[in-house]
Design an enzyme around this catalytic site. Structure first.
Site, PDB file in Angstrom:
ATOM      1  N   ALA A  29       0.852  -1.197   0.000  1.00  0.00           N
ATOM      2  CA  ALA A  29       0.000   0.000   0.000  1.00  0.00           C
ATOM      3  C   ALA A  29       0.890   1.251   0.000  1.00  0.00           C
ATOM      4  O   ALA A  29       0.676   2.189  -0.785  1.00  0.00           O
ATOM      5  CB  ALA A  29      -0.928  -0.010   1.208  1.00  0.00           C
ATOM      6  N   ARG A  31       3.989   1.602  -1.011  1.00  0.00           N
ATOM      7  CA  ARG A  31       4.760   1.775  -2.235  1.00  0.00           C
ATOM      8  C   ARG A  31       3.888   2.186  -3.418  1.00  0.00           C
ATOM      9  O   ARG A  31       4.280   3.009  -4.242  1.00  0.00           O
ATOM     10  CB  ARG A  31       5.544   0.499  -2.540  1.00  0.00           C
ATOM     11  CG  ARG A  31       6.821   0.482  -1.768  1.00  0.00           C
ATOM     12  CD  ARG A  31       7.340  -0.864  -1.358  1.00  0.00           C
ATOM     13  NE  ARG A  31       8.387  -0.662  -0.350  1.00  0.00           N
ATOM     14  CZ  ARG A  31       8.149  -0.474   0.953  1.00  0.00           C
ATOM     15  NH1 ARG A  31       6.895  -0.490   1.404  1.00  0.00           N
ATOM     16  NH2 ARG A  31       9.128  -0.258   1.808  1.00  0.00           N
ATOM     17  N   ARG A  50      -8.054  -2.200   9.585  1.00  0.00           N
ATOM     18  CA  ARG A  50      -8.892  -2.823  10.618  1.00  0.00           C
ATOM     19  C   ARG A  50      -8.731  -2.084  11.938  1.00  0.00           C
ATOM     20  O   ARG A  50      -9.499  -2.294  12.864  1.00  0.00           O
ATOM     21  CB  ARG A  50      -8.492  -4.300  10.781  1.00  0.00           C
ATOM     22  CG  ARG A  50      -8.754  -5.154   9.547  1.00  0.00           C
ATOM     23  CD  ARG A  50      -7.995  -6.446   9.632  1.00  0.00           C
ATOM     24  NE  ARG A  50      -6.560  -6.201   9.729  1.00  0.00           N
ATOM     25  CZ  ARG A  50      -5.666  -7.093  10.115  1.00  0.00           C
ATOM     26  NH1 ARG A  50      -6.040  -8.298  10.457  1.00  0.00           N
ATOM     27  NH2 ARG A  50      -4.380  -6.778  10.171  1.00  0.00           N
ATOM     28  N   HIS A  92      -8.395 -10.991  -0.295  1.00  0.00           N
ATOM     29  CA  HIS A  92      -8.660 -10.353  -1.593  1.00  0.00           C
ATOM     30  C   HIS A  92     -10.109 -10.534  -2.039  1.00  0.00           C
ATOM     31  O   HIS A  92     -10.753  -9.580  -2.485  1.00  0.00           O
ATOM     32  CB  HIS A  92      -7.703 -10.892  -2.670  1.00  0.00           C
ATOM     33  CG  HIS A  92      -6.307 -10.398  -2.500  1.00  0.00           C
ATOM     34  ND1 HIS A  92      -5.310 -10.637  -3.406  1.00  0.00           N
ATOM     35  CD2 HIS A  92      -5.715  -9.666  -1.510  1.00  0.00           C
ATOM     36  CE1 HIS A  92      -4.176 -10.076  -3.000  1.00  0.00           C
ATOM     37  NE2 HIS A  92      -4.394  -9.501  -1.844  1.00  0.00           N
ATOM     38  N   LYS A 110      -2.132  -8.724  -6.667  1.00  0.00           N
ATOM     39  CA  LYS A 110      -1.963 -10.118  -7.064  1.00  0.00           C
ATOM     40  C   LYS A 110      -1.768 -10.974  -5.823  1.00  0.00           C
ATOM     41  O   LYS A 110      -1.171 -10.498  -4.860  1.00  0.00           O
ATOM     42  CB  LYS A 110      -0.812 -10.301  -8.050  1.00  0.00           C
ATOM     43  CG  LYS A 110       0.426  -9.459  -7.867  1.00  0.00           C
ATOM     44  CD  LYS A 110       1.429  -9.666  -6.803  1.00  0.00           C
ATOM     45  CE  LYS A 110       1.876 -10.924  -6.258  1.00  0.00           C
ATOM     46  NZ  LYS A 110       2.943 -10.760  -5.230  1.00  0.00           N
ATOM     47  N   ASP A 191       2.952 -15.268  -4.141  1.00  0.00           N
ATOM     48  CA  ASP A 191       3.712 -14.016  -4.127  1.00  0.00           C
ATOM     49  C   ASP A 191       4.679 -13.965  -5.296  1.00  0.00           C
ATOM     50  O   ASP A 191       4.406 -13.346  -6.317  1.00  0.00           O
ATOM     51  CB  ASP A 191       4.471 -13.893  -2.801  1.00  0.00           C
ATOM     52  CG  ASP A 191       3.660 -13.148  -1.754  1.00  0.00           C
ATOM     53  OD1 ASP A 191       3.735 -11.911  -1.753  1.00  0.00           O
ATOM     54  OD2 ASP A 191       2.937 -13.784  -0.980  1.00  0.00           O
TER      55      ASP A 191
HETATM   56  N1  LIG Z   1       3.089  -5.858  -6.653  1.00  0.00           N
HETATM   57  C1  LIG Z   1       4.067  -6.156  -5.822  1.00  0.00           C
HETATM   58  O1  LIG Z   1       5.239  -5.960  -6.098  1.00  0.00           O
HETATM   59  C2  LIG Z   1       3.719  -6.721  -4.484  1.00  0.00           C
HETATM   60  C3  LIG Z   1       4.702  -6.752  -3.498  1.00  0.00           C
HETATM   61  C4  LIG Z   1       4.339  -7.203  -2.238  1.00  0.00           C
HETATM   62  C5  LIG Z   1       3.059  -7.638  -2.006  1.00  0.00           C
HETATM   63  N2  LIG Z   1       2.134  -7.637  -2.994  1.00  0.00           N
HETATM   64  C6  LIG Z   1       0.766  -8.122  -2.751  1.00  0.00           C
HETATM   65  O2  LIG Z   1       0.118  -7.214  -1.905  1.00  0.00           O
HETATM   66  C7  LIG Z   1      -0.647  -7.892  -0.922  1.00  0.00           C
HETATM   67  C8  LIG Z   1      -0.250  -7.357   0.449  1.00  0.00           C
HETATM   68  O3  LIG Z   1       1.109  -7.657   0.671  1.00  0.00           O
HETATM   69  P1  LIG Z   1       2.006  -6.811   1.715  1.00  0.00           P
HETATM   70  O4  LIG Z   1       3.386  -7.297   1.523  1.00  0.00           O
HETATM   71  O5  LIG Z   1       1.728  -5.376   1.576  1.00  0.00           O
HETATM   72  O6  LIG Z   1       1.465  -7.365   3.099  1.00  0.00           O
HETATM   73  P2  LIG Z   1       1.442  -6.661   4.505  1.00  0.00           P
HETATM   74  O7  LIG Z   1       2.545  -5.658   4.631  1.00  0.00           O
HETATM   75  O8  LIG Z   1       1.389  -7.744   5.522  1.00  0.00           O
HETATM   76  O9  LIG Z   1       0.068  -5.858   4.502  1.00  0.00           O
HETATM   77  C9  LIG Z   1      -1.144  -6.538   4.325  1.00  0.00           C
HETATM   78  C10 LIG Z   1      -2.277  -5.721   4.918  1.00  0.00           C
HETATM   79  O10 LIG Z   1      -3.464  -6.536   4.861  1.00  0.00           O
HETATM   80  C11 LIG Z   1      -4.360  -6.098   5.861  1.00  0.00           C
HETATM   81  N3  LIG Z   1      -5.031  -7.272   6.416  1.00  0.00           N
HETATM   82  C12 LIG Z   1      -6.339  -7.563   6.295  1.00  0.00           C
HETATM   83  N4  LIG Z   1      -6.646  -8.710   6.895  1.00  0.00           N
HETATM   84  C13 LIG Z   1      -5.505  -9.160   7.448  1.00  0.00           C
HETATM   85  C14 LIG Z   1      -5.183 -10.285   8.251  1.00  0.00           C
HETATM   86  N5  LIG Z   1      -6.112 -11.209   8.574  1.00  0.00           N
HETATM   87  N6  LIG Z   1      -3.930 -10.440   8.650  1.00  0.00           N
HETATM   88  C15 LIG Z   1      -2.980  -9.549   8.318  1.00  0.00           C
HETATM   89  N7  LIG Z   1      -3.219  -8.436   7.566  1.00  0.00           N
HETATM   90  C16 LIG Z   1      -4.480  -8.248   7.147  1.00  0.00           C
HETATM   91  C17 LIG Z   1      -3.537  -5.321   6.888  1.00  0.00           C
HETATM   92  O11 LIG Z   1      -3.979  -3.995   6.872  1.00  0.00           O
HETATM   93  P3  LIG Z   1      -4.694  -3.335   8.120  1.00  0.00           P
HETATM   94  O12 LIG Z   1      -4.098  -4.008   9.332  1.00  0.00           O
HETATM   95  O13 LIG Z   1      -4.339  -1.931   8.020  1.00  0.00           O
HETATM   96  O14 LIG Z   1      -6.152  -3.588   7.979  1.00  0.00           O
HETATM   97  C18 LIG Z   1      -2.116  -5.389   6.389  1.00  0.00           C
HETATM   98  O15 LIG Z   1      -1.439  -4.184   6.557  1.00  0.00           O
HETATM   99  C19 LIG Z   1      -0.381  -9.383  -1.094  1.00  0.00           C
HETATM  100  O16 LIG Z   1      -1.518 -10.023  -1.614  1.00  0.00           O
HETATM  101  C20 LIG Z   1       0.795  -9.467  -2.052  1.00  0.00           C
HETATM  102  O17 LIG Z   1       0.681 -10.526  -3.003  1.00  0.00           O
HETATM  103  C21 LIG Z   1       2.436  -7.166  -4.218  1.00  0.00           C
END
Ligand SMILES: NC(=O)c1ccc[n+]([C@@H]2O[C@H](COP(=O)([O-])OP(=O)(O)OC[C@H]3O[C@@H](n4cnc5c(N)ncnc54)[C@H](OP(=O)(O)O)[C@@H]3O)[C@@H](O)[C@H]2O)c1
Length: 349
Positions: A29, A31, A50, A92, A110, A191
């Protein structure tokens, strides 16, 4: 041909300015928002967590108008045109459903869902509501990939015979990253593995014959997978090590190499079959600062009344998930909420 085609990617600053709401306050988010704020005119009017305090702190830090303490509140906001789902994988489907049922266009990180059934459900819901929906597979929106797209369309490679692609990154077993959590559908497949599998599926079409095996990670998730698709694509993904993360698309008249990390901004190198000087396209290796290209594409598509993007159609997203489903079936990997299927072949976690 003496040069590779130039990317046709429109100026991201010229994309119409939409009001975005972001679900989740994690790594991606931050980035995505930062990149879009630096390189496009997109406006971030809302973020939801949340946790209300986390939403407010995140909103203040990123210059976002409003932080909401629930995802439900954000999707109901009148000043949100499009929702970016930046939550972990298992959320998702629920987040996309929430946004679409509230009448919002949606860009879903994704993978689109945990499996092909979830991807199809999101696809059908978006179509039935007449709303834009796409998987935020940022690679396919990069100028680098528009060069690849044009090379493939031009026939420069002759008959495409093989795709070799890998994406591997070392994760500290004690680091607590969500990729090591079974309850969050961890392991490399959804991932890192998304990228090589999406590339192979895009270039060669969905595989009919999949042969996959994997190895368990001590954290209790799958740790790495190797898969052969129809005998002509070899893909690998791992959490154990940093690997070259390169991709090769090889044809009867030439070979295209994408130096690692192949899924990020970077070079494209064409080498004619049998030798001869290579042709190289170069762009700055700006890493995740390339995330804004997908925001600009979503904004253009929504302006034009499109329900998806031709750069990453939902049918391709679901086709990739179908290959992943088969890989997981063979490796015995079951995600939260799924019915365990009887694994075939070798079994991994
Ligand atoms: N395009 C890319 O290069 C790229 C890179 C990394 C990740 N991603 C994708 O982006 C998504 C998020 O990855 P991320 O690395 O940003 O993960 P992250 O840092 O762990 O953040 C995920 C967010 O999901 C929310 N969330 C909702 N339900 C949750 C639960 N039960 N447990 C934990 N978190 C929960 C949380 O937000 P709140 O606590 O604020 O509600 C948390 O901050 C993934 O699906 C991944 O495949 C894409």
């Amino acid at each position: 041909m003496t040069t590779l085609p130039a990317p046709r990617t429109p100026d991201p600053m010229a994309a119409p300015a939409l009001n975005w709401g972001v679900l989740g306050t994690g790594w991606i988010a931050e980035r995505f928002i930062g990149s879009a704020q630096r390189h496009t005119r997109q406006r971030f009017t809302a973020v939801a967590s949340r946790d209300a305090a986390r939403a407010e702190e995140f909103a203040a830090r990123h210059g976002i108008t409003r932080g909401y303490g629930s995802y439900e509140e954000l999707v109901a906001a009148a000043d949100v045109d499009v929702v970016y789902v930046a939550t972990e994988h298992t959320a998702h489907l629920a987040c996309a459903r929430l946004a679409l049922e509230a009448g919002k266009h949606v860009l879903v990180e994704k993978p689109l869902g945990l499996n092909a059934a979830q991807g199809a459900e999101i696809t059908e819901l978006a179509a039935s509501r007449g709303l834009f929906c796409a998987e935020a597979l940022w690679t396919f929106f990069l100028p680098r990939f528009d060069v690849v797209r044009q090379v493939l369309a031009s026939g420069m490679l002759g008959e495409v015979k093989s795709v070799l692609a890998d994406l591997g990154e070392y994760f500290d077993p004690a680091g607590g990253h969500r990729i090591l959590r079974a309850d969050l559908a961890g392991g490399p497949l959804l991932d890192l593995g998304t990228y090589p599998l999406s590339l192979a599926t895009w270039v060669l079409g969905p595989a009919e014959n999949v042969q996959a095996s994997g190895q368990a990670h001590p954290a209790g998730v799958n740790g790495q997978i190797g898969a052969v698709l129809d005998g002509r694509a070899v893909v690998h993904t791992t959490l154990f090590s940093d690997t070259p993360s390169t991709a090769v698309i090889a044809g009867t008249e030439g070979t295209l190499q994408l130096p690692g990390p192949f899924h990020q901004p970077g070079d494209v190198v064409f080498s004619p079959a049998g030798g001869g000087p290579p042709l190289t396209y170069t762009e700055p290796r700006t890493g995740h600062d390339g995330l804004h290209f997908e925001a600009a594409e979503a904004a253009r598509c929504i302006r034009d009344g499109l329900l998806g993007t031709p750069l990453r159609p939902l049918t391709d997203s679901v086709a990739t998930l179908r290959v992943m489903d088969e890989i997981r079936r063979q490796c015995g990997i079951v995600f939260p909420g799924e019915q365990p299927d009887r694994p075939r072949g070798r079994t991994a976690t």
